[in-house]
Design an enzyme around this catalytic site. Sequence first.
Site, PDB file in Angstrom:
ATOM      1  N   CYS A 278      -7.338  -8.953   8.051  1.00  0.00           N
ATOM      2  CA  CYS A 278      -7.907 -10.496   8.088  1.00  0.00           C
ATOM      3  C   CYS A 278      -7.866 -10.776   6.615  1.00  0.00           C
ATOM      4  O   CYS A 278      -8.475 -10.263   5.729  1.00  0.00           O
ATOM      5  CB  CYS A 278      -9.220 -10.883   8.564  1.00  0.00           C
ATOM      6  SG  CYS A 278      -9.350  -9.911  10.269  1.00  0.00           S
TER       7      CYS A 278
ATOM      8  N   ARG B 289      -2.594  -9.831   5.270  1.00  0.00           N
ATOM      9  CA  ARG B 289      -3.444  -8.946   5.721  1.00  0.00           C
ATOM     10  C   ARG B 289      -3.678  -9.013   7.191  1.00  0.00           C
ATOM     11  O   ARG B 289      -4.571  -8.426   7.811  1.00  0.00           O
ATOM     12  CB  ARG B 289      -4.878  -9.590   5.134  1.00  0.00           C
ATOM     13  CG  ARG B 289      -4.544  -9.406   3.497  1.00  0.00           C
ATOM     14  CD  ARG B 289      -6.071  -9.913   2.880  1.00  0.00           C
ATOM     15  NE  ARG B 289      -7.161  -9.047   3.265  1.00  0.00           N
ATOM     16  CZ  ARG B 289      -7.579  -8.131   2.695  1.00  0.00           C
ATOM     17  NH1 ARG B 289      -7.111  -7.726   1.721  1.00  0.00           N
ATOM     18  NH2 ARG B 289      -8.611  -7.600   3.193  1.00  0.00           N
TER      19      ARG B 289
ATOM     20  N   TRP C 107      -6.610 -10.305  11.890  1.00  0.00           N
ATOM     21  CA  TRP C 107      -5.793  -9.114  12.681  1.00  0.00           C
ATOM     22  C   TRP C 107      -6.814  -8.691  13.609  1.00  0.00           C
ATOM     23  O   TRP C 107      -8.027  -8.150  13.197  1.00  0.00           O
ATOM     24  CB  TRP C 107      -5.612  -7.980  11.504  1.00  0.00           C
ATOM     25  CG  TRP C 107      -4.683  -6.912  11.946  1.00  0.00           C
ATOM     26  CD1 TRP C 107      -3.601  -6.565  12.010  1.00  0.00           C
ATOM     27  CD2 TRP C 107      -5.360  -5.695  12.495  1.00  0.00           C
ATOM     28  NE1 TRP C 107      -3.113  -5.641  12.469  1.00  0.00           N
ATOM     29  CE2 TRP C 107      -4.356  -4.819  12.784  1.00  0.00           C
ATOM     30  CE3 TRP C 107      -6.688  -5.349  12.396  1.00  0.00           C
ATOM     31  CZ2 TRP C 107      -4.496  -3.480  13.202  1.00  0.00           C
ATOM     32  CZ3 TRP C 107      -6.890  -3.992  12.951  1.00  0.00           C
ATOM     33  CH2 TRP C 107      -5.816  -3.220  13.307  1.00  0.00           C
TER      34      TRP C 107
ATOM     35  N   ASN D 234     -14.035 -10.913   7.985  1.00  0.00           N
ATOM     36  CA  ASN D 234     -13.390  -9.760   7.925  1.00  0.00           C
ATOM     37  C   ASN D 234     -14.070  -8.664   8.170  1.00  0.00           C
ATOM     38  O   ASN D 234     -15.017  -8.426   7.387  1.00  0.00           O
ATOM     39  CB  ASN D 234     -12.641 -10.239   6.721  1.00  0.00           C
ATOM     40  CG  ASN D 234     -11.712  -8.939   6.465  1.00  0.00           C
ATOM     41  OD1 ASN D 234     -11.161  -7.815   7.277  1.00  0.00           O
ATOM     42  ND2 ASN D 234     -11.471  -8.464   5.177  1.00  0.00           N
ATOM     43  N   GLY D 235     -13.846  -7.745   9.060  1.00  0.00           N
ATOM     44  CA  GLY D 235     -14.582  -6.357   9.328  1.00  0.00           C
ATOM     45  C   GLY D 235     -14.775  -6.325  10.694  1.00  0.00           C
ATOM     46  O   GLY D 235     -14.176  -6.963  11.392  1.00  0.00           O
TER      47      GLY D 235
ATOM     48  N   GLU E 247       7.884  10.037   4.720  1.00  0.00           N
ATOM     49  CA  GLU E 247       7.948   8.469   4.331  1.00  0.00           C
ATOM     50  C   GLU E 247       8.978   7.546   4.905  1.00  0.00           C
ATOM     51  O   GLU E 247       8.982   6.592   5.369  1.00  0.00           O
ATOM     52  CB  GLU E 247       7.992   8.547   2.796  1.00  0.00           C
ATOM     53  CG  GLU E 247       7.732   6.925   2.019  1.00  0.00           C
ATOM     54  CD  GLU E 247       6.800   6.394   2.439  1.00  0.00           C
ATOM     55  OE1 GLU E 247       5.767   6.744   3.173  1.00  0.00           O
ATOM     56  OE2 GLU E 247       6.891   4.814   2.230  1.00  0.00           O
TER      57      GLU E 247
ATOM     58  N   LYS F 126       8.853   4.377   7.222  1.00  0.00           N
ATOM     59  CA  LYS F 126       9.457   3.099   6.842  1.00  0.00           C
ATOM     60  C   LYS F 126      10.100   2.663   7.872  1.00  0.00           C
ATOM     61  O   LYS F 126      10.153   1.431   8.441  1.00  0.00           O
ATOM     62  CB  LYS F 126      10.420   3.137   5.728  1.00  0.00           C
ATOM     63  CG  LYS F 126       9.968   3.413   4.253  1.00  0.00           C
ATOM     64  CD  LYS F 126       8.991   1.962   3.910  1.00  0.00           C
ATOM     65  CE  LYS F 126       7.792   2.128   4.259  1.00  0.00           C
ATOM     66  NZ  LYS F 126       6.674   2.962   3.664  1.00  0.00           N
TER      67      LYS F 126
ATOM     68  N   GLU G 150       7.676   1.778  11.237  1.00  0.00           N
ATOM     69  CA  GLU G 150       6.908   0.328  11.227  1.00  0.00           C
ATOM     70  C   GLU G 150       7.691  -0.796  10.884  1.00  0.00           C
ATOM     71  O   GLU G 150       7.178  -1.908  11.539  1.00  0.00           O
ATOM     72  CB  GLU G 150       5.967   0.805  10.004  1.00  0.00           C
ATOM     73  CG  GLU G 150       6.564   0.424   8.574  1.00  0.00           C
ATOM     74  CD  GLU G 150       5.285   0.699   7.406  1.00  0.00           C
ATOM     75  OE1 GLU G 150       5.740   1.270   6.396  1.00  0.00           O
ATOM     76  OE2 GLU G 150       4.230   0.221   7.551  1.00  0.00           O
TER      77      GLU G 150
ATOM     78  N   HIS H 292      11.331  25.445  15.499  1.00  0.00           N
ATOM     79  CA  HIS H 292      10.186  25.818  16.329  1.00  0.00           C
ATOM     80  C   HIS H 292       9.667  24.797  17.495  1.00  0.00           C
ATOM     81  O   HIS H 292       8.601  25.067  17.765  1.00  0.00           O
ATOM     82  CB  HIS H 292       8.997  26.200  15.119  1.00  0.00           C
ATOM     83  CG  HIS H 292       9.136  27.345  14.218  1.00  0.00           C
ATOM     84  ND1 HIS H 292       9.348  28.419  14.421  1.00  0.00           N
ATOM     85  CD2 HIS H 292       9.689  27.080  12.764  1.00  0.00           C
ATOM     86  CE1 HIS H 292       9.706  29.239  13.546  1.00  0.00           C
ATOM     87  NE2 HIS H 292       9.801  28.512  12.267  1.00  0.00           N
TER      88      HIS H 292
ATOM     89  N   LYS I 151      -1.241  -5.427   6.013  1.00  0.00           N
ATOM     90  CA  LYS I 151      -1.035  -4.711   4.625  1.00  0.00           C
ATOM     91  C   LYS I 151      -2.183  -3.917   4.130  1.00  0.00           C
ATOM     92  O   LYS I 151      -2.344  -2.894   3.788  1.00  0.00           O
ATOM     93  CB  LYS I 151      -0.805  -5.659   3.692  1.00  0.00           C
ATOM     94  CG  LYS I 151      -0.228  -5.196   2.416  1.00  0.00           C
ATOM     95  CD  LYS I 151       1.021  -4.715   2.376  1.00  0.00           C
ATOM     96  CE  LYS I 151       1.098  -4.039   0.998  1.00  0.00           C
ATOM     97  NZ  LYS I 151       2.209  -3.027   1.296  1.00  0.00           N
TER      98      LYS I 151
HETATM   99  O1  M6R Z   1      -3.614   0.233   0.764  1.00  0.00           O
HETATM  100  P1  M6R Z   1      -3.185   1.589   0.950  1.00  0.00           P
HETATM  101  O2  M6R Z   1      -2.203   2.651  -0.049  1.00  0.00           O
HETATM  102  O3  M6R Z   1      -4.722   2.470   1.052  1.00  0.00           O
HETATM  103  O4  M6R Z   1      -2.756   1.704   2.479  1.00  0.00           O
HETATM  104  C1  M6R Z   1      -2.577   2.642   3.175  1.00  0.00           C
HETATM  105  C2  M6R Z   1      -1.581   2.550   4.443  1.00  0.00           C
HETATM  106  O5  M6R Z   1      -2.386   1.918   5.143  1.00  0.00           O
HETATM  107  C3  M6R Z   1      -0.153   2.003   4.046  1.00  0.00           C
HETATM  108  O6  M6R Z   1       0.473   3.077   3.269  1.00  0.00           O
HETATM  109  C4  M6R Z   1       0.516   2.075   5.263  1.00  0.00           C
HETATM  110  O7  M6R Z   1       0.934   3.106   5.833  1.00  0.00           O
HETATM  111  C5  M6R Z   1       1.935   1.238   4.815  1.00  0.00           C
HETATM  112  N1  M6R Z   1       2.292   0.147   5.807  1.00  0.00           N
HETATM  113  C6  M6R Z   1       3.150   1.962   4.972  1.00  0.00           C
HETATM  114  O8  M6R Z   1       4.527   1.027   4.375  1.00  0.00           O
END
Ligand code: M6R
Length: 614
Positions: free
Chosen positions: A2, A27, A75, A101-102, A487, A491, A494, A510, A609
């Site tokens: 948020c 956010r 969010w 927010n929270g 990673e 990517k 997501e 395995h 984000k």
């Molecule tokens: O801001 P942060 O690096 O603490 O965020 C951690 C994760 O939420 C963040 O890396 C998330 O996995 C990304 N969307 C990945 O692309």
Amino acid sequence: MCGIVGYVGNRDACPILLKGLHRLEYRGYDSAGVAMVNGDGALNVYKCKGKVDDLEHFLDGKDLCGSIGIAHTRWATHGVPNDANAHPHYSESENIALIHNGIIENFRVLKDALIENGYTFRSSTDSEVLVNLIEYIRTTENCTLLEAVQQALKQVVGAYAIAVIEKGNHDEIIAARQSSPMVVGIGKGEYFLSSDATSIIEYTENFVYVNDGEVAVINRNAPLKVFTLDNEEERIHIQKLKLSISQLEKGGFPHFMLKEIYEQPHTLVDCIRGRINPETGEVKLSGVIDNREKFVNAKRIIFVACGTSWHASLIGEHLIENICRIPVEVEYASEFRYRNPIIRPDDIVIAVSQSGETADTLAAVELARKAGAFVYGICNVVGSSIARATDSGSYIHVGPEIGVASTKAFTGQVTVMAMLALAIGHEKGTVNKEYYQEISQALLKLPETLEDVLKIDAQVEDLAKIFTYAHNFIYLGRGYNYPTALEGALKLKEISYIHAEGYPAAEMKHGPIALIDAEMPVVSIATPDHTYEKSASNIEEVKSRGGKIIAVVAREDEQVRKRADYVIEVPVITDCLMPIVVSIPLQLLAYYIAVNKGRNVDQPRNLAKSVTVE
Ligand code: M6R
């Protein structure tokens, strides 16, 4: 999650609020709304499901007058994304509006008590409970809005950044924070409020970060005042923050993600600047210089992080164990904080976070500090909660990352970790001169290496066309590139919503090898290092079961390319920095597949984000 924004001053509030919401949309983006007090003192709330663009259409023809207002992009945590659950929330009488927010963890108990006192609710949110609690206290105790907010927050368990305005009051916003980010921008005769300073950077360079347990009184006719919940006045620290607006725009790219992928050669220049002497290759990190004894005597290093930052930390583990000979553990912050972990005073806990606001990572930092460990931060956002909660740290300095999928932050984090390992290794005497120079010279050349890697863009775009309709993907890597495989898979999933798994290549046999058939694309990272031959054998295992191999190999590779169906060639640098090189084509592959599928690349579904809820 948020985004909250507020304004009080002499200009029309609405355009400032909407621009702020657009900047904060990373956010959360499932609903949005604004509340303003107009010249007659009327308190108008407008909100709807959807993005900020939808809100702008919804606002057509409405009374948008007023030079005080608050706004929110959501969010969802409590209640589905719909008009009713969107913020701001009116109180029962519609005299007070609140954005939040929270999460209010004890909202159920508070709500039941309010219902007993005759309150009704229009939404399923925890936030509406808070605005009604404030109103209840304000009316029953006949106190000021500030006092009502302070008393209400004393009853709240949870995390919040809130802002409140009231009918008939053109002058004042009351804002408060606990475990969710909040900053007040100070202009001339005007104030700005936001979850993130970058959203209001075009109006001012002067910021006050509101701390946990503080309530800010933002009155256009008075200096900013900050109080505790017990009404003790706090000292205010104004901090300067300079940022260019162009860093917050797409700059001709169709998406922030592509812009951020392309920025990497430059962001790594900023990340390295002043830290590696280009003449001698000497690495100097002030965080290590200032805390030399702690690093030299550390018995163990524990990384705490989430998501992409956790993947970068796995690379940090390899780097530090290899170069500094200090045992390293890498923990998901969310698990660490609830596991009653063993933390000793001679441990160093390194918190890694792009946003510096991730709730679980912040909680892990607090836990580690309470246990007496020295806590180091590797963050991007200057002045963020984690950066402020740690004992020392190194910023990655890659500039604002707006796309939800982290790209340049990952390469910046790995770059800082490599410099950190060299700086500690040098102090401990665990790294020989040749290897030290090999890595520091490769770090200095990273920007030009990444320019070179990016030339592969068109080829990856073509490859993406072939695999756009795959249902699953497997990413394999070993050693330094096992986290790169994780990673790459993250990517893809997501932003394209294709199921993807990252695995250490040898682990396939395995179990996961059962998934391999002709429909399964397997991205295999097989760049030269001591695991190369092993990776080649792992590729053989997949190939002989019919899997489609997309191999990431060195340009000069001869062996693996013969077995691969498709090849992505990259230049080769020292092995510990190869994750930075290899991650670029993997970012591009995910990007182009997502674009081909028509996904919202910068704002993928269900994500935000900055994850400020646990
Ligand atoms: O801001 P942060 O690096 O603490 O965020 C951690 C994760 O939420 C963040 O890396 C998330 O996995 C990304 N969307 C990945 O692309």
